[in-house]
Design an enzyme around this catalytic site. Structure first.
Site, short mmCIF file in Angstrom:
data_model
loop_
_atom_site.label_atom_id
_atom_site.label_comp_id
_atom_site.label_asym_id
_atom_site.label_seq_id
_atom_site.Cartn_x
_atom_site.Cartn_y
_atom_site.Cartn_z
N ARG A 164 0.64 -1.18 -0.10
CA ARG A 164 0.09 -0.03 0.22
C ARG A 164 0.67 1.36 0.22
O ARG A 164 2.15 1.73 0.72
CB ARG A 164 -0.91 -0.23 1.30
CG ARG A 164 -1.86 -1.19 1.11
CD ARG A 164 -2.63 -0.94 2.77
NE ARG A 164 -2.31 -0.18 3.30
CZ ARG A 164 -2.23 0.24 4.60
NH1 ARG A 164 -3.48 1.14 4.40
NH2 ARG A 164 -2.52 0.07 5.18
N LYS B 200 4.44 -10.97 10.14
CA LYS B 200 2.93 -10.50 9.05
C LYS B 200 4.46 -11.83 8.44
O LYS B 200 5.12 -11.71 7.93
CB LYS B 200 3.39 -8.92 8.46
CG LYS B 200 3.00 -8.67 7.50
CD LYS B 200 3.10 -7.24 6.63
CE LYS B 200 2.10 -7.02 5.37
NZ LYS B 200 1.95 -5.29 5.19
N ARG C 47 -1.64 0.52 14.90
CA ARG C 47 -0.33 -0.27 15.73
C ARG C 47 -1.22 -0.35 16.92
O ARG C 47 -1.81 0.35 17.41
CB ARG C 47 0.68 1.26 16.27
CG ARG C 47 1.64 1.22 15.21
CD ARG C 47 2.09 -0.24 14.32
NE ARG C 47 3.28 0.73 13.36
CZ ARG C 47 2.79 0.70 12.10
NH1 ARG C 47 1.79 -0.47 11.44
NH2 ARG C 47 3.36 0.76 11.03
P1 ATP Z 1 1.00 -0.46 8.25
O1 ATP Z 1 0.54 -0.84 9.58
O2 ATP Z 1 1.30 1.32 8.33
O3 ATP Z 1 -0.11 0.05 7.02
P2 ATP Z 1 2.05 -2.42 7.05
O4 ATP Z 1 3.44 -2.83 7.81
O5 ATP Z 1 0.87 -3.21 7.25
O6 ATP Z 1 1.81 -1.52 8.24
P3 ATP Z 1 1.53 -2.19 3.93
O7 ATP Z 1 1.77 -0.80 3.46
O8 ATP Z 1 0.41 -2.51 4.52
O9 ATP Z 1 2.37 -2.11 5.84
O10 ATP Z 1 2.11 -2.97 4.11
C1 ATP Z 1 3.98 -2.87 3.40
C2 ATP Z 1 4.77 -3.13 4.59
O11 ATP Z 1 4.71 -4.47 4.42
C3 ATP Z 1 6.10 -2.26 3.56
O12 ATP Z 1 6.81 -0.93 3.93
C4 ATP Z 1 7.52 -2.88 4.39
O13 ATP Z 1 7.27 -2.32 5.54
C5 ATP Z 1 5.84 -4.66 4.57
N1 ATP Z 1 7.32 -5.52 4.28
C6 ATP Z 1 7.50 -5.67 2.62
N2 ATP Z 1 7.71 -7.26 1.49
C7 ATP Z 1 7.03 -7.60 3.51
C8 ATP Z 1 7.00 -9.36 3.48
N3 ATP Z 1 8.15 -9.88 2.77
N4 ATP Z 1 6.77 -9.46 4.62
C9 ATP Z 1 6.13 -8.78 5.33
N5 ATP Z 1 6.62 -7.54 5.73
C10 ATP Z 1 6.61 -6.79 4.45
C1 BTN Z 2 0.90 -4.91 1.66
O1 BTN Z 2 0.51 -5.51 2.95
O2 BTN Z 2 0.96 -3.90 1.33
C2 BTN Z 2 0.23 -5.01 0.47
C3 BTN Z 2 1.32 -6.30 -0.33
C4 BTN Z 2 1.15 -6.92 -1.13
C5 BTN Z 2 2.11 -7.22 -2.41
C6 BTN Z 2 1.76 -8.31 -3.69
S1 BTN Z 2 3.21 -9.39 -3.77
C7 BTN Z 2 2.15 -9.16 -5.32
C8 BTN Z 2 1.00 -8.66 -5.47
N1 BTN Z 2 1.93 -7.24 -7.17
C9 BTN Z 2 2.23 -5.89 -5.95
O3 BTN Z 2 3.12 -5.38 -6.42
N2 BTN Z 2 1.78 -6.40 -4.80
C10 BTN Z 2 1.17 -7.55 -4.76
#
Ligand code: ATP
Ligand code: BTN
Length: 270
Positions: free
Chosen positions: A60, A129, A259
């Site tokens: 996101r 996560k 959070r």
């Molecule tokens: P928020 O609570 O701010 O939404 P979030 O961690 O849920 O935090 P998202 O935007 O939903 O944020 O997810 C993207 C985030 O996931 C990235 O900023 C990174 O920190 C994290 N991320 C990226 N790759 C991975 C992965 N493979 N596994 C777990 N987390 C990842």
């Molecule tokens: C998040 O946690 O913010 C969402 C992550 C979503 C990742 C998947 S990987 C397959 C698909 N292609 C992308 O570029 N993003 C989603």
């Protein structure tokens, strides 16, 4: 040859095979971006793009999604709904329910959901996560198309992440990746059918039961002021319910970060 072979996937989908059209790529920029381009050229609902490697995997708000071929499953599914995008609030929560059901069915204990788009694993007394969901919508004369992107860690990711991350292996699941993808697609089809008929209301009870932080103290970091309160889960439209000193607030915007503020053992609110 990509790690997923659509020919091997088909028998695992059984009677559902006809609902999906799977293309497996060695590499692309982002499966969401690739599927969006194909949707614009008329790809049918049920099209799935799965890629071993993404050059620009997205989360996101333009954040990066880390993945590597052996350690990840990254794919996107195209689904179409009648009507405008406003009817699809709660879709990423509905997808979370389908994904959590599938992972639970594969034998992963402790899979939980965090509003609006995260799948967490209760592990080592805390949550990490396990998967992320990125739903992107576009509307045209026929209705609304949803690009449903899922990134699932099979192994815990290596790399610098601001929040704890885990993988299916940490939940003791060592299932072959075609079986994992087939199980997820089957549960997504079921959840999306329910969502199409009833909206998120039809999946809300399950979402609440899977909610990681039900009843816990949380803070919401917004673009403006932060909000603190007790998290009551999601309402039938998919809005986050936050009990504050001023009453119950409904948070619709996904442009916030949720959070937990109180400690917890990661399992007591299952
Ligand atoms: P928020 O609570 O701010 O939404 P979030 O961690 O849920 O935090 P998202 O935007 O939903 O944020 O997810 C993207 C985030 O996931 C990235 O900023 C990174 O920190 C994290 N991320 C990226 N790759 C991975 C992965 N493979 N596994 C777990 N987390 C990842
Ligand atoms: C998040 O946690 O913010 C969402 C992550 C979503 C990742 C998947 S990987 C397959 C698909 N292609 C992308 O570029 N993003 C989603």
């Amino acid at each position: 040859m990509a790690l997923i072979d659509p020919v091997l996937l088909k028998p695992r989908l059984g009677a559902l095979a006809g609902r999906f059209d799977v293309d497996a790529l060695d590499e692309c920029d982002s499966t969401n971006s690739e599927l969006m381009r194909r949707a614009d050229r008329g790809a049918p609902a049920g099209t799935v793009i799965v890629a071993d490697r993404q050059r620009a995997g997205r989360g996101r708000r333009g954040r990066s999604w880390l993945s590597s071929p052996e350690a990840s499953l990254t794919f996107s599914l195209l689904w179409r709904f009648p009507g405008s995008p406003t009817r699809l609030s709660g879709l990423s929560l509905a997808v979370g329910v389908g994904l959590a059901r599938a992972l639970g069915g594969l034998g992963a204990p402790g899979v939980r959901l965090k509003w609006p788009n995260d799948v967490l694993l209760a592990t080592n007394g805390d949550f990490a996560k396990l998967a992320g969901i990125l739903v992107e919508l576009a509307s045209d004369r026929r209705g609304t198309q949803a690009i449903i992107g899922i990134g699932l860690n099979l192994l815990p990711p290596t790399g610098d992440l601001p929040q704890p991350a885990s993988g299916l292996s940490a939940a003791g699941v060592r299932v072959e990746r075609h079986d994992i993808l087939a199980a997820i697609l089957a549960e997504l089809a079921a959840a999306l059918d329910t969502f199409a008929a009833l909206g998120f209301a039809g999946l809300r009870d399950d979402w609440q039961a899977l909610h990681a932080w039900q009843g816990e103290s949380v803070r919401i970091q917004g673009e403006e002021a932060d909000l603190a309160g007790r998290c009551l889960g999601a309402d039938p439209d998919g809005a986050l319910l936050l009990e504050t000193g001023k009453g119950i607030e409904r948070i619709f915007s996904g442009d916030v970060s949720l959070r937990r503020t109180a400690g917890g053992d990661g399992t007591s609110h299952a």
